[in-house]
Write an enzyme that holds these catalytic residues in place. Structure first.
Site, mmCIF file in Angstrom:
data_model
loop_
_atom_site.group_PDB
_atom_site.id
_atom_site.type_symbol
_atom_site.label_atom_id
_atom_site.label_comp_id
_atom_site.label_asym_id
_atom_site.label_seq_id
_atom_site.Cartn_x
_atom_site.Cartn_y
_atom_site.Cartn_z
ATOM 1 C CG HIS A 1 -0.523 -3.798 -2.089
ATOM 2 N ND1 HIS A 1 -0.117 -5.133 -1.985
ATOM 3 C CD2 HIS A 1 -1.794 -3.563 -0.963
ATOM 4 C CE1 HIS A 1 -0.907 -5.624 -1.264
ATOM 5 N NE2 HIS A 1 -1.700 -4.897 -0.370
ATOM 6 C CG ASP B 1 2.051 -6.780 -3.553
ATOM 7 O OD1 ASP B 1 1.448 -5.852 -4.025
ATOM 8 O OD2 ASP B 1 1.895 -7.180 -2.602
ATOM 9 C CB SER C 1 -1.907 -6.391 2.186
ATOM 10 O OG SER C 1 -2.968 -6.836 1.277
#
Length: 647
Positions: free
Chosen positions: A94, A28, A425
């Protein structure tokens, strides 16, 4: 964060010790290592099989790793070419969010600006984390993804979680499919997001059969806010706005952005499109079908607007996502947009006010398939049902870096330990965490066995026992929206039977799918030949779901024969009987009514015959129908979706 209760002493948390001996590799944007969600208090020593290292780079010294965050690496072809120093530190948010969703520790009094307050924890809170930063401001380069996957496998992870999505392409052109094949070959389960391009059909990504592909569902928590029109109509939407609202009873002028200029594009509130003289002091309704939601609110604020309403247009429909707007604002659905526009057009002086209600629990129906979640059918392998499974992906609270504002907007000066965001996600990490728990409870299970347990125990009804709905219009969801169903962790730990697969099975599938030798060698990264390979049909891959196709112009009676084999993972003797729900237009028959097992690990094969008679269907019908095949011993329900398409 959080998917599973801990009250059941015989449940998955207890049997896996919260995943304490399992290592999860997360590809990520990196991680914020100091976050309290990644503390290692009371954890046992790092598993001895771990071969990785803490190489966090700039501003990420080795001592920031611990018994929880056991490894960190970063990959950037561009940085290497420029000979610049990189870092595994997350400056986006994220990666920190996804990682803590998988495996964050228990953190009391967590919230985003007071929203969703409570104890935050990941799905597998004792599992170990290794992060591989492969995504940067400009995206996630192909070579970096492959390097990260290969490193994670070499380092000794048990599960790889990747919330990265590319376009659906043949597997020899897909870096994630190629990397995932290498992971599966080494016994590493590979969990990936299915994409956020729903509700359009055939948008599902990461569709290789060796990947566990995850779609998104809602949960029963929402952040409600009302747009109250001047005529008394109440339009309920969603918002994470935290600040001074409007005084009670204070109504302000309401304007549609499309009326603020002669330009048609203005309705979406792009930068520089609003007429400040028309917008100043008003609540502005903007259209949304794509693009950053927060930026639209900022365009309104900078133009002098004092309130913001973001309205869905096609194809987003009735799906709602909450945002922490910097201006009093909320999102509304497509149907409610119509109501608001009718009010604006029929009144000389339309007015409205905004009321923010905060966190609401027990919202119904839930779960439903998220509107944005990418849908099947699988455009690359039509005989493989995708997504495999769905999990929570809407308005998920999880850890957030100290240095990143919750909206990621430059004008946002707020800082928070946790953030609420949405997407596949967010659903992928939930399944990755459950997979880690299953690996902890069953260390000898293969990736295919874990995936099978997830799929065959999934549920297809909401909390009220009604068939899962689709958020796009709240009609009954298609199986191409939820796949096998919604993940059910405590049932997955004791599935009764599983469908196992080997690397050779996948190679046979690729040969049956007409990939040539060169293309297969790109995927496998070694010499492979289809000559002499067992001749099978694509639908004979021993998958936990069954999908077959018929030619709609063929004679009315056509038959497809499907082969399957199950492995018994229970204890003692057991007898399973078959229960079939026929898809409309076909008759399904199995060559055995009973499967008798004497010991754990025993395998039994069976043959499924699917006869298309087009009962009740017109000739040349084009579409799909679904049913299911269930093996049961009275306690376990080992469920396989059956999907039949005509084209």
């Amino acid at each position: 964060m959080g998917l599973i209760g801990t009250k059941d002493k015989h449940g998955i948390i207890n049997e896996s010790d919260s995943g304490s001996n399992v290592i999860i590799g997360v590809l990520d944007t990196g991680i914020w290592p100091e976050h309290v969600s990644f503390n290692d208090q009371d954890l046992e020593p790092v598993p001895s099989r771990w071969r990785g290292k803490c190489d966090g780079g700039d501003n990420f010294p080795e001592n920031l790793c611990n018994k929880k965050l056991i490894g960190a690496r970063y990959y950037s072809t561009e940085l290497y070419e420029q000979q610049q120093q990189g870092s595994a530190r997350d400056t986006d948010g994220h990666g920190t969010h996804t990682t803590s969703t998988i495996a964050g520790r228990h953190v009391p009094n967590a919230s985003l600006l007071g929203f969703a307050q409570g104890v935050a924890n990941g799905v597998a809170p004792k599992s170990r984390i290794a992060v591989y930063k492969v995504c940067w401001e400009d995206g996630c380069p192909v070579y970096d993804i492959l390097a990260g996957i290969d490193a994670a496998v070499e380092d000794g992870v048990d599960v790889i979680s990747i919330s990265i999505i590319g376009d659906p392409v043949p597997y020899h052109e897909d870096p994630i499919a190629i990397g995932a094949f290498g992971a599966i070959e080494k016994g590493v389960l590979f969990s990936a997001s299915g994409g956020n391009n729903g509700p359009t059909d055939s948008t599902i990504a990461n569709v290789a059969p060796w990947i566990t592909t995850v779609g998104a569902s809602t949960i029963d928590r929402r952040f409600l806010a009302d747009l109250v029109l001047g005529d008394g109509s109440v339009i309920t939407g969603s918002s994470l706005y935290k600040g001074d609202g409007f005084p009670e009873g204070k109504y302000l002028p309401l304007i549609y952005a499309g009326n603020a200029s002669n330009s048609k594009i203005v309705a979406t509130c792009l930068a520089g499109t609003l007429n400040k003289d028309l917008v100043h002091g008003k609540i502005v309704l903007c259209d949304h079908h794509d693009g950053p939601r927060i930026e639209k609110a900022e365009v309104v604020r900078e133009a002098g607007g004092v309130g913001f309403v973001l309205a869905n247009v096609e194809p987003m429909g009735e799906g709602l996502i909450a945002d922490a707007f910097l201006i009093p604002g909320l999102a509304i659905t497509q149907s409610k947009r119509t109501t608001v526009l009718q009010y604006i057009s029929s009144n000389k002086n339309p007015k409205a006010t905004l009321i923010f209600k905060g966190t609401q629990l027990g919202v119904k129906p839930a779960p439903v398939v998220a509107s944005f979640s990418s849908r099947g059918p699988n455009s690359i392998s039509p005989s493989v049902l995708k997504p495999d499974i769905i999990a929570p992906g809407v308005d998920i609270l999880a850890a957030w870096p100290d240095g990143v504002p919750p909206t990621e907007a430059a004008a946002d000066k707020r800082r928070t330990e946790f953030n609420i965001i949405s997407g596949t996600s967010m659903s992928c990490p939930h399944v990755s965490g459950v997979a880690a728990l299953l690996k902890g409870a069953h260390p000898n299970w293969s990736p295919a066995m874990i995936k099978s347990a997830l799929m065959t125990t999934a549920y297809t009804v909401d909390h009220d026992g009604k068939t899962l709905l689709d958020e796009k219009d709240y009609s009954v969801s298609s199986i191409f929206g939820f796949g096998a169903g919604h993940v059910d962790p405590n049932k997955a730990v004791d599935p009764g039977l599983v469908y196992d697969l080997s690397v050779d099975d996948y190679l046979n599938f690729l040969c049956a799918s007409n990939y040539n030798t060169g293309q297969i060698q790109v995927i496998t990264r070694k010499a492979v030949s289809c000559s002499g390979v067992q001749q099978v049909k694509m639908w004979d891959l021993n998958y936990p779901s069954i999908l077959v196709s018929f030619d709609a112009s063929a004679p009315s009676k056509s038959e497809v024969v499907v082969n399957r084999a199950v492995t018994y993972v229970g204890d003692g003797d057991s007898t399973y009987t078959i229960n079939i729900t026929n898809p409309k237009g076909v008759t399904v028959a199995v060559d055995q009514e009973k499967l008798i097992f004497k010991k754990k690990g025993q395998k039994q094969s069976y043959v499924v015959r699917i006869l298309s008679e087009k009962v009740g269907l017109h000739h040349n019908y084009s579409g799909s129908e679904s049913g299911r095949l269930v093996w049961t011993d009275g306690k376990h329900q080992v469920t396989s979706p059956i999907v039949v398409t005509w084209s």
